[in-house]
Design an enzyme around this catalytic site. Structure first.
Site, PDB file in Angstrom:
ATOM      1  N   SER A  57      40.876  32.542  28.650  1.00  0.00           N
ATOM      2  CA  SER A  57      41.377  33.879  28.924  1.00  0.00           C
ATOM      3  C   SER A  57      40.594  34.820  28.031  1.00  0.00           C
ATOM      4  O   SER A  57      39.992  34.404  27.037  1.00  0.00           O
ATOM      5  CB  SER A  57      42.882  33.958  28.616  1.00  0.00           C
ATOM      6  OG  SER A  57      43.337  35.299  28.685  1.00  0.00           O
ATOM      7  N   ARG A  58      40.590  36.093  28.382  1.00  0.00           N
ATOM      8  CA  ARG A  58      39.936  37.069  27.502  1.00  0.00           C
ATOM      9  C   ARG A  58      40.672  37.197  26.178  1.00  0.00           C
ATOM     10  O   ARG A  58      40.117  37.679  25.200  1.00  0.00           O
ATOM     11  CB  ARG A  58      39.841  38.425  28.203  1.00  0.00           C
ATOM     12  CG  ARG A  58      38.840  38.448  29.357  1.00  0.00           C
ATOM     13  CD  ARG A  58      38.872  39.766  30.098  1.00  0.00           C
ATOM     14  NE  ARG A  58      40.147  39.964  30.787  1.00  0.00           N
ATOM     15  CZ  ARG A  58      40.421  41.009  31.551  1.00  0.00           C
ATOM     16  NH1 ARG A  58      39.498  41.951  31.720  1.00  0.00           N
ATOM     17  NH2 ARG A  58      41.595  41.111  32.153  1.00  0.00           N
ATOM     18  N   TYR A  79      35.262  32.947  29.225  1.00  0.00           N
ATOM     19  CA  TYR A  79      34.800  31.928  30.164  1.00  0.00           C
ATOM     20  C   TYR A  79      33.483  31.331  29.703  1.00  0.00           C
ATOM     21  O   TYR A  79      33.178  30.162  30.002  1.00  0.00           O
ATOM     22  CB  TYR A  79      34.710  32.493  31.581  1.00  0.00           C
ATOM     23  CG  TYR A  79      33.539  33.409  31.864  1.00  0.00           C
ATOM     24  CD1 TYR A  79      32.264  32.893  32.130  1.00  0.00           C
ATOM     25  CD2 TYR A  79      33.689  34.790  31.887  1.00  0.00           C
ATOM     26  CE1 TYR A  79      31.191  33.725  32.409  1.00  0.00           C
ATOM     27  CE2 TYR A  79      32.619  35.628  32.165  1.00  0.00           C
ATOM     28  CZ  TYR A  79      31.377  35.091  32.412  1.00  0.00           C
ATOM     29  OH  TYR A  79      30.307  35.925  32.671  1.00  0.00           O
ATOM     30  N   HIS A 100      34.565  37.079  40.472  1.00  0.00           N
ATOM     31  CA  HIS A 100      34.276  35.751  40.999  1.00  0.00           C
ATOM     32  C   HIS A 100      32.781  35.434  40.976  1.00  0.00           C
ATOM     33  O   HIS A 100      32.380  34.344  40.543  1.00  0.00           O
ATOM     34  CB  HIS A 100      34.782  35.616  42.435  1.00  0.00           C
ATOM     35  CG  HIS A 100      36.270  35.504  42.525  1.00  0.00           C
ATOM     36  ND1 HIS A 100      36.941  35.419  43.735  1.00  0.00           N
ATOM     37  CD2 HIS A 100      37.233  35.457  41.573  1.00  0.00           C
ATOM     38  CE1 HIS A 100      38.238  35.313  43.510  1.00  0.00           C
ATOM     39  NE2 HIS A 100      38.440  35.353  42.217  1.00  0.00           N
ATOM     40  N   LYS A 118      40.037  32.604  46.715  1.00  0.00           N
ATOM     41  CA  LYS A 118      39.628  33.547  47.741  1.00  0.00           C
ATOM     42  C   LYS A 118      39.911  34.968  47.220  1.00  0.00           C
ATOM     43  O   LYS A 118      40.782  35.139  46.351  1.00  0.00           O
ATOM     44  CB  LYS A 118      40.351  33.268  49.063  1.00  0.00           C
ATOM     45  CG  LYS A 118      41.893  33.269  48.961  1.00  0.00           C
ATOM     46  CD  LYS A 118      42.448  34.675  48.988  1.00  0.00           C
ATOM     47  CE  LYS A 118      43.874  34.735  48.612  1.00  0.00           C
ATOM     48  NZ  LYS A 118      44.317  36.125  48.315  1.00  0.00           N
ATOM     49  N   ARG A 186      45.447  44.726  39.687  1.00  0.00           N
ATOM     50  CA  ARG A 186      44.211  44.398  40.407  1.00  0.00           C
ATOM     51  C   ARG A 186      44.282  44.785  41.875  1.00  0.00           C
ATOM     52  O   ARG A 186      43.250  45.107  42.483  1.00  0.00           O
ATOM     53  CB  ARG A 186      43.907  42.908  40.283  1.00  0.00           C
ATOM     54  CG  ARG A 186      44.933  42.022  40.946  1.00  0.00           C
ATOM     55  CD  ARG A 186      44.529  40.558  41.000  1.00  0.00           C
ATOM     56  NE  ARG A 186      45.522  39.747  41.693  1.00  0.00           N
ATOM     57  CZ  ARG A 186      45.592  39.622  43.010  1.00  0.00           C
ATOM     58  NH1 ARG A 186      44.726  40.262  43.791  1.00  0.00           N
ATOM     59  NH2 ARG A 186      46.521  38.867  43.564  1.00  0.00           N
ATOM     60  N   ASP A 199      42.631  40.739  49.648  1.00  0.00           N
ATOM     61  CA  ASP A 199      43.694  39.929  49.074  1.00  0.00           C
ATOM     62  C   ASP A 199      44.466  39.147  50.125  1.00  0.00           C
ATOM     63  O   ASP A 199      44.902  38.023  49.853  1.00  0.00           O
ATOM     64  CB  ASP A 199      44.667  40.813  48.282  1.00  0.00           C
ATOM     65  CG  ASP A 199      45.455  40.006  47.261  1.00  0.00           C
ATOM     66  OD1 ASP A 199      44.838  39.491  46.313  1.00  0.00           O
ATOM     67  OD2 ASP A 199      46.680  39.863  47.433  1.00  0.00           O
TER      68      ASP A 199
END
Length: 352
Positions: A57-58, A79, A100, A118, A186, A199
């Site tokens: 995680s950040r 990451y 992504h 996705k 988001r 989404d």
């Protein structure tokens, strides 16, 4: 009539994904700690040949707390740190859409196999670059469109392929819910690829593609908010052979969330929700209607991870059930829709 995507390996009605090992154990890393990861993780960990051993995680404190909660050994604050972990074979990416491409490319460059939520990317240019790079590196890459792997969807394809419904002429599918506006969420953030289209639309589209294939023409209308993301989009797909599909996605209200497939000899429908149906209602024209039931196994994400694990173990770079071509064609279709309704994302300005 033949369906236009392959039937998943777990195609028997109600069949559970095998948790028994089908090959060597894979060490997984998970990028992100959001709601979707918390839902998915148990199904991945249930596989005997999956060892989830790292998460990032950040915020490293958040990553550590998530790791402790879910029994994961290592936690990273980025990451990049996770991808430097030499013990990892594969990563599952569940960040917002806008991240992504960057993370998946970095994962492939680090020699990791990738399962990415996705939509695979923001646009078709990113998708093409990503799959070409995976091919060059001989690494597995799959869009985590879990709905394609569920028993209800597999059974629906089998019914369509059997000819019981005759020639398929029409698909109607919708998905939506009421999302309270929050510019930091988001769903409303253009940088994250926000909006109903990216989404939600892939789920109704899965039913159209499964029954009729990818379309020859597309028309769309959308409602955009002040941030420039679509809060509601209606899509009409046309086919040279005469079929049609009508898809609706919305963030403005709670939709029926069902799919209907109509043919010359009958029709079938799902219950709610279409992407994880527990019932198929089948209405042959010349026979009695019936309801077929499907019980969930965990959260029903195990099917896609069983497939990804099997493919990696067998040295495949792509899943026959979720092939790269379909991910790229989906992004091309979404690019066309976005261009027609006026949705633009910052990633569109980048050259990959």
């Amino acid at each position: 009539m033949k369906s236009h995507i392959l039937t998943p390996p777990v195609a028997q009605p109600g069949a559970a994904p095998s948790q028994a090992a089908t090959g060597r154990t894979l060490n997984w890393g998970v990028v992100a700690t959001g709601r979707i990861v918390a839902k998915v993780l148990g199904d991945l960990q249930a596989l005997e040949d999956a060892n989830v051993c790292a998460v990032s995680s950040r915020d490293v404190v958040k990553a550590r707390a998530f790791a402790d909660e879910h029994g994961i050994e290592r936690a990273y604050g980025s990451y990049q740190e996770l991808l430097a972990d030499a013990q990892l074979d594969a990563v599952y990416i569940a960040t917002p859409h806008g991240q992504h491409f960057e993370i998946a490319m970095a994962a492939l460059a680090a020699g990791k196999h990738v399962v990415c939520e996705k939509s695979l990317t923001i646009n078709a240019a990113e998708a093409r670059t990503l799959v070409n790079f995976a091919g060059e590196r001989s690494l597995f890459l799959m869009e985590a469109l879990w709905a394609r792997f569920t028993p209800a969807f597999a059974r629906a394809l089998a019914i369509i392929e059997s000819g019981e419904l005759g020639e398929i002429s029409w698909v109607q599918a919708d998905l939506g819910f009421l999302a309270q506006y929050d510019p930091a969420w988001r769903l409303f953030d253009p940088k994250a690829g926000g909006g109903a289209l990216l989404d939600l639309a892939v789920y109704p589209l899965t039913w159209a593609v499964g029954a009729l294939g990818f379309p020859d023409s597309v028309q769309a209308v959308a409602q955009l908010n002040a941030d420039g993301v679509d809060t509601q989009t209606a899509i009409n797909l046309g086919y040279a052979a005469g079929g049609h599909a009508q898809l609706m996605v919305t963030l403005t209200g709670n939709a029926p969330q069902q799919a209907r497939v109509v043919g010359s000899a009958g029709w079938l429908a799902t219950n709610t929700p279409l992407h994880n149906a527990s019932q198929l209602i089948v209405h042959p024209t010349d026979g009695p209607a019936r309801v077929e039931e499907f019980e969930a196994v965990g959260e029903n994400y195990g099917y896609e991870f069983r497939e990804a694990t099997r493919c990696i173990q067998q040295g495949l770079t792509a899943s026959p059930t979720m092939p790269w071509e379909h991910s790229v064609k989906t992004m091309e279709l979404f690019d066309t829709i976005r261009a027609s309704v006026g949705v633009r994302y910052p990633n569109d300005l980048l050259t990959h």
